[in-house]
Design a protein around this motif. Sequence first.
Motif, PDB file in Angstrom:
ATOM      1  N   ARG B 101      38.084  36.079  85.307  1.00 34.11           N
ATOM      2  CA  ARG B 101      37.043  36.657  84.460  1.00 34.11           C
ATOM      3  C   ARG B 101      35.921  35.640  84.330  1.00 34.11           C
ATOM      4  NH1 ARG B 101      38.251  38.755  78.378  1.00 34.11           N
ATOM      5  NH2 ARG B 101      36.091  38.880  77.682  1.00 34.11           N
ATOM      6  N   SER B 102      34.713  36.135  84.326  1.00 34.16           N
ATOM      7  CA  SER B 102      33.585  35.224  84.242  1.00 34.16           C
ATOM      8  C   SER B 102      33.636  34.430  82.949  1.00 34.16           C
ATOM      9  CB  SER B 102      32.284  36.024  84.296  1.00 34.16           C
ATOM     10  OG  SER B 102      31.221  35.191  83.935  1.00 34.16           O
ATOM     11  N   GLN B 103      33.314  33.133  83.082  1.00 29.08           N
ATOM     12  CA  GLN B 103      33.300  32.296  81.886  1.00 29.08           C
ATOM     13  C   GLN B 103      31.900  32.136  81.318  1.00 29.08           C
ATOM     14  OE1 GLN B 103      36.139  31.304  80.383  1.00 29.08           O
ATOM     15  NE2 GLN B 103      36.800  32.743  81.954  1.00 29.08           N
ATOM     16  N   ASN B 104      30.957  32.831  81.969  1.00 32.81           N
ATOM     17  CA  ASN B 104      29.594  32.752  81.451  1.00 32.81           C
ATOM     18  C   ASN B 104      29.504  33.536  80.146  1.00 32.81           C
ATOM     19  OD1 ASN B 104      26.902  33.157  80.882  1.00 32.81           O
ATOM     20  ND2 ASN B 104      26.344  32.985  83.051  1.00 32.81           N
ATOM     21  N   PRO B 105      29.232  32.856  79.036  1.00 35.93           N
ATOM     22  CA  PRO B 105      29.230  33.557  77.748  1.00 35.93           C
ATOM     23  C   PRO B 105      28.245  34.720  77.710  1.00 35.93           C
ATOM     24  CG  PRO B 105      29.090  31.176  77.445  1.00 35.93           C
ATOM     25  CD  PRO B 105      28.917  31.446  78.889  1.00 35.93           C
ATOM     26  N   GLU B 106      27.100  34.540  78.401  1.00 38.42           N
ATOM     27  CA  GLU B 106      26.110  35.627  78.350  1.00 38.42           C
ATOM     28  C   GLU B 106      26.655  36.877  79.022  1.00 38.42           C
ATOM     29  OE1 GLU B 106      22.425  34.272  79.806  1.00 38.42           O
ATOM     30  OE2 GLU B 106      22.251  32.700  78.297  1.00 38.42           O
ATOM     31  N   GLN B 107      27.323  36.669  80.167  1.00 41.64           N
ATOM     32  CA  GLN B 107      27.897  37.813  80.843  1.00 41.64           C
ATOM     33  C   GLN B 107      28.972  38.460  79.972  1.00 41.64           C
ATOM     34  OE1 GLN B 107      29.265  36.728  84.687  1.00 41.64           O
ATOM     35  NE2 GLN B 107      27.255  36.021  85.376  1.00 41.64           N
ATOM     36  N   THR B 108      29.733  37.618  79.343  1.00 43.89           N
ATOM     37  CA  THR B 108      30.793  38.137  78.475  1.00 43.89           C
ATOM     38  C   THR B 108      30.201  39.008  77.382  1.00 43.89           C
ATOM     39  OG1 THR B 108      31.999  36.115  78.889  1.00 43.89           O
ATOM     40  CG2 THR B 108      32.740  37.471  77.047  1.00 43.89           C
ATOM     41  N   ASP B 109      29.081  38.528  76.834  1.00 45.05           N
ATOM     42  CA  ASP B 109      28.445  39.272  75.760  1.00 45.05           C
ATOM     43  C   ASP B 109      27.957  40.634  76.241  1.00 45.05           C
ATOM     44  OD1 ASP B 109      26.922  36.392  74.191  1.00 45.05           O
ATOM     45  OD2 ASP B 109      28.972  37.172  74.218  1.00 45.05           O
ATOM     46  N   ARG B 110      27.324  40.610  77.433  1.00 45.08           N
ATOM     47  CA  ARG B 110      26.779  41.878  77.922  1.00 45.08           C
ATOM     48  C   ARG B 110      27.889  42.889  78.140  1.00 45.08           C
ATOM     49  NH1 ARG B 110      23.035  38.686  80.797  1.00 45.08           N
ATOM     50  NH2 ARG B 110      24.387  38.606  82.616  1.00 45.08           N
ATOM     51  N   ARG B 111      28.991  42.397  78.663  1.00 44.24           N
ATOM     52  CA  ARG B 111      30.063  43.313  78.956  1.00 44.24           C
ATOM     53  C   ARG B 111      30.742  43.816  77.677  1.00 44.24           C
ATOM     54  NH1 ARG B 111      32.586  40.240  82.125  1.00 44.24           N
ATOM     55  NH2 ARG B 111      33.937  39.367  80.533  1.00 44.24           N
ATOM     56  N   SER B 112      30.833  42.915  76.719  1.00 41.97           N
ATOM     57  CA  SER B 112      31.633  43.289  75.559  1.00 41.97           C
ATOM     58  C   SER B 112      30.844  44.038  74.493  1.00 41.97           C
ATOM     59  CB  SER B 112      32.250  42.036  74.931  1.00 41.97           C
ATOM     60  OG  SER B 112      31.218  41.165  74.559  1.00 41.97           O
ATOM     61  N   GLY B 113      29.557  44.143  74.674  1.00 43.16           N
ATOM     62  CA  GLY B 113      28.817  44.930  73.699  1.00 43.16           C
ATOM     63  C   GLY B 113      27.736  44.129  73.023  1.00 43.16           C
ATOM     64  N   LYS B 125      33.072  35.810  69.586  1.00 44.15           N
ATOM     65  CA  LYS B 125      33.176  34.675  70.503  1.00 44.15           C
ATOM     66  C   LYS B 125      31.842  33.942  70.538  1.00 44.15           C
ATOM     67  CE  LYS B 125      34.496  33.466  75.213  1.00 44.15           C
ATOM     68  NZ  LYS B 125      33.339  32.663  75.562  1.00 44.15           N
ATOM     69  N   ILE B 126      31.891  32.676  70.220  1.00 43.53           N
ATOM     70  CA  ILE B 126      30.687  31.843  70.309  1.00 43.53           C
ATOM     71  C   ILE B 126      31.070  30.574  71.048  1.00 43.53           C
ATOM     72  CG2 ILE B 126      28.961  30.516  69.045  1.00 43.53           C
ATOM     73  CD1 ILE B 126      29.103  32.479  66.803  1.00 43.53           C
ATOM     74  N   GLY B 127      30.320  30.267  72.111  1.00 49.71           N
ATOM     75  CA  GLY B 127      30.653  29.096  72.904  1.00 49.71           C
ATOM     76  C   GLY B 127      32.075  29.204  73.416  1.00 49.71           C
ATOM     77  N   GLY B 128      32.826  28.161  73.208  1.00 47.65           N
ATOM     78  CA  GLY B 128      34.217  28.173  73.681  1.00 47.65           C
ATOM     79  C   GLY B 128      35.199  28.556  72.592  1.00 47.65           C
ATOM     80  N   SER B 129      34.708  29.145  71.515  1.00 47.41           N
ATOM     81  CA  SER B 129      35.600  29.438  70.382  1.00 47.41           C
ATOM     82  C   SER B 129      35.601  30.917  70.042  1.00 47.41           C
ATOM     83  CB  SER B 129      35.149  28.662  69.133  1.00 47.41           C
ATOM     84  OG  SER B 129      35.124  27.287  69.385  1.00 47.41           O
ATOM     85  N   ILE B 130      36.740  31.354  69.546  1.00 49.66           N
ATOM     86  CA  ILE B 130      36.856  32.694  68.966  1.00 49.66           C
ATOM     87  C   ILE B 130      36.877  32.524  67.451  1.00 49.66           C
ATOM     88  CG2 ILE B 130      38.362  34.693  68.644  1.00 49.66           C
ATOM     89  CD1 ILE B 130      37.342  34.751  71.378  1.00 49.66           C
ATOM     90  N   LEU B 131      36.045  33.278  66.765  1.00 48.13           N
ATOM     91  CA  LEU B 131      36.028  33.223  65.305  1.00 48.13           C
ATOM     92  C   LEU B 131      36.744  34.449  64.747  1.00 48.13           C
ATOM     93  CD1 LEU B 131      32.370  32.048  64.507  1.00 48.13           C
ATOM     94  CD2 LEU B 131      34.425  30.672  64.805  1.00 48.13           C
ATOM     95  N   ARG B 132      37.652  34.200  63.801  1.00 41.49           N
ATOM     96  CA  ARG B 132      38.329  35.301  63.108  1.00 41.49           C
ATOM     97  C   ARG B 132      37.945  35.265  61.642  1.00 41.49           C
ATOM     98  NH1 ARG B 132      44.200  34.193  64.557  1.00 41.49           N
ATOM     99  NH2 ARG B 132      44.392  34.650  62.346  1.00 41.49           N
ATOM    100  N   ARG B 146      24.747  38.716  64.490  1.00 40.47           N
ATOM    101  CA  ARG B 146      23.289  38.881  64.547  1.00 40.47           C
ATOM    102  C   ARG B 146      22.565  37.537  64.554  1.00 40.47           C
ATOM    103  NH1 ARG B 146      24.460  43.504  61.322  1.00 40.47           N
ATOM    104  NH2 ARG B 146      24.281  42.326  59.387  1.00 40.47           N
ATOM    105  N   GLN B 147      23.254  36.499  64.073  1.00 44.03           N
ATOM    106  CA  GLN B 147      22.630  35.165  64.043  1.00 44.03           C
ATOM    107  C   GLN B 147      23.118  34.277  65.186  1.00 44.03           C
ATOM    108  OE1 GLN B 147      23.971  34.197  60.077  1.00 44.03           O
ATOM    109  NE2 GLN B 147      21.931  34.578  59.247  1.00 44.03           N
ATOM    110  N   LYS B 148      23.884  34.873  66.038  1.00 43.08           N
ATOM    111  CA  LYS B 148      24.541  34.092  67.083  1.00 43.08           C
ATOM    112  C   LYS B 148      23.543  33.364  67.986  1.00 43.08           C
ATOM    113  CE  LYS B 148      27.491  34.659  71.028  1.00 43.08           C
ATOM    114  NZ  LYS B 148      27.829  35.559  72.092  1.00 43.08           N
ATOM    115  N   HIS B 149      22.374  33.958  68.149  1.00 48.75           N
ATOM    116  CA  HIS B 149      21.403  33.363  69.074  1.00 48.75           C
ATOM    117  C   HIS B 149      20.939  31.982  68.593  1.00 48.75           C
ATOM    118  CE1 HIS B 149      19.044  35.325  65.915  1.00 48.75           C
ATOM    119  NE2 HIS B 149      18.075  34.468  66.198  1.00 48.75           N
ATOM    120  N   LEU B 150      21.158  31.683  67.327  1.00 49.61           N
ATOM    121  CA  LEU B 150      20.735  30.383  66.803  1.00 49.61           C
ATOM    122  C   LEU B 150      21.669  29.258  67.254  1.00 49.61           C
ATOM    123  CD1 LEU B 150      19.881  31.462  63.137  1.00 49.61           C
ATOM    124  CD2 LEU B 150      18.276  31.007  65.000  1.00 49.61           C
TER     125      LEU B 150
END
Lengths: 616, 178
Positions: B101-113, B125-132, B146-150
Amino acid sequence: MSIPENTELETPLIDQRRIADSRNELRPDVAHTGFNPALGRIPVPETMSIPLDSVLDFVPSWTARRIPLKCIGLTLPEGIEFLPPPKPKLAQGDGTELRKIAPPKKLVENEEGEEKGPPKVTRIKPPADALSLQDRLFYLLQPPLESWLAGQELIMPFEPFSYQYEGIAWLFSSNSALLADEMGLGKTMQTITAIRLLLRSGQARRIVLICPKPLIPNWQREFRTWAEELPVVTVEGNGARRRMLWTMPGIPILIANYELMARDIAEIPEDEQPKFDLLVLDEAQRIKNRESNTAVTARSIRRRRSWALTGTPIENRPEELGALFEFLEVIPKGGSPDIRQLSKLAKKYILRRTKDVVMKDMPPRIDRDAELELTDAQESAYRIAEKEGIIQLNDLGDSITVQHVFELVLRLKQIANFDPLTGESAKLERLMADMEEISASGGKAILFSQWTKAIDWLAPHLKAFNPLVYHGGVPTKQREPILAKFKQDPNAHILLMSYGTGAVGLNLQFAGYVFLFDRWWNPAIEDQAINRAHRIGVKNPVIVTRFISKNTIEERIDRVLREKRELFEAILGEGDNNNQSLSLNASEIFGLFDLKARHKDGSKSIGPKPVGGEAA
Amino acid sequence: METIEIDGRGHIGGLLITNQNGRPLEFQCTTPVRPNRTQEILFGETLRPWLLGELIGSTLLDRVAIKPSVIITSDPCLLELRNHTTVPVAFAEEAVPERGRSQNPEQTDRRSGTEASVNGEGRLKIGGSILRFHDAHGVDAETLGRQKHLIPNSANLQEPLERVREALAETVRTVFAR
């Protein structure tokens, strides 16, 4: 309440059941006891009912209350914000492209897809002399350097090597530091980056950097490359302007040369003396003589942190380290630590890495000694000069001084370079042969000589290779264009330099060949010269050719210097095979001609002016 | 925000306020606090969330001068703090890369919504971490999304927690060990 049945009671109890059953028994024998007959009445107990309380008198209670907690707090100082460099600019004037370095990879996978583990991170450790909790927390709470410099806030043109990250972290957390990495490992870059972090984290607001005059353009260029956003001001101009620059607040980084520092600081009144958060001395061996005006002035500058940079912390004597430690304020004024103490201080305050240790992937430096027979004319001139010289020395008797011997050494070395009468030179012949091959392959070479005269003599002979001359006789303003031309002009195949002017601070790693036309008095200085070419960024092996004329003074000097190379390993650590070695001292100069030192102080160094001074 | 337990002396907690690039701005840590026997009995399984989240966490949050946009921790017990504050509290764990699976976070974002939520389970998911996030505050994932881009993609959200733990250990060595 209950009473055990077998309990013997001394007084009658009021108990309805027992009273009813033994009313007669309770009747006292009044006559017998002699008590008042009134006591003979049968007691009539009365009973009454007690209503139960609706609320118990005692109920254990507990309410969840917030326990007051004390806190220990630390607010980290705000760093200086600088205007960001213009974003669209991708290349600087000198062609250096700026790029964001890649972020640290989370996991590195090899070809088989096996995880190798997380990448190395460099954490800043609190210095040993940071005692307060706040000071120690300040360092502990800083992010790892890799992420700090990963292009999030600070653009780095190139990703530093791991040993450079360690050097930056070490400098950042050191109030007293002597960075003594071998030449070519990036002391400049590490210093600039550590300065950048100090400024950005609010640990420093005013920094002064002192360096030899010829290196000022180099530092300016390196600051533009590594910390484009930092304003750097050079101390120059007339006296009034310089004084204004020294004392004007709000200049984050000031660069000055040693001569101006010594002159200007002495002229500023005591109550107007500038105060700096950091004083950096580049080529700090300049203050090895602790009584010199330069050393005294450097120590007098008010500062909170002191850093010294040098690839050669000891050029001649271990005591020179003492002068550097005094500047770093880690020994008392005038203190003379012995070898054991120096070694202990070195471990704490000196960071020295060698290429062998940290740059295993760097193309090698290939040393080769070209032992050459003198030409007939040279041989003849040499033998006559040597014979006459020794006769003259012997004739001097007790009035002989080391200077007399030294003059003869210089004379013989000059003849070993070329015969002044006929112009014959075995070294030139060899050089021409090598240069033809180098130029044919499009290569570039740097040649070092002790004498500007020899360089000027060589230049016309090497016309076919478009030589460029760079020595103390060349005006400072013309020097940078000469280096630029050497880099850019594919037809300029050789750069002729003097050790004094060209040995330190210059980046010439595009040259694949180095010639040492004659030998300097100290291999450490030769190493500095060689490392102009053999430094970070070099893509191919660097071939170093040392010209040594057989059966001459050069061969004898070479032997003495080789024997002395390992003398100071005990101080700066083992495995330092490019370590400092001693210049020839007076006894050894006398020994070159089997003469004994007549001077009381046989250890007096009589070598020519050190590097940074001008060639003889 | 992290807590550590000191042998026989209870827990201390630390809160490091950083900017979006991980640069430290402020740090607060508590003195040690140890529950008594009554509290141990009465709180039962809720003791740690109460002690770490409500008691230590709220104290730290009240104390800091710079109010954070999100609080990240590696201890799920600290999610309890979210019930006592309006600041989102997230538990960070390492994102395990999936094979092929691609490790590119941007690609992951596009695919996941568009909301960058993973699996739609209130996780981010932000960077290499999953937030719960706290079960009762799943909306925090969207708020933070919504603030993830920062936050830079290269950011390692768990790394500052390591700094907090080191700072707490240093504080224990320097102050509370006396």
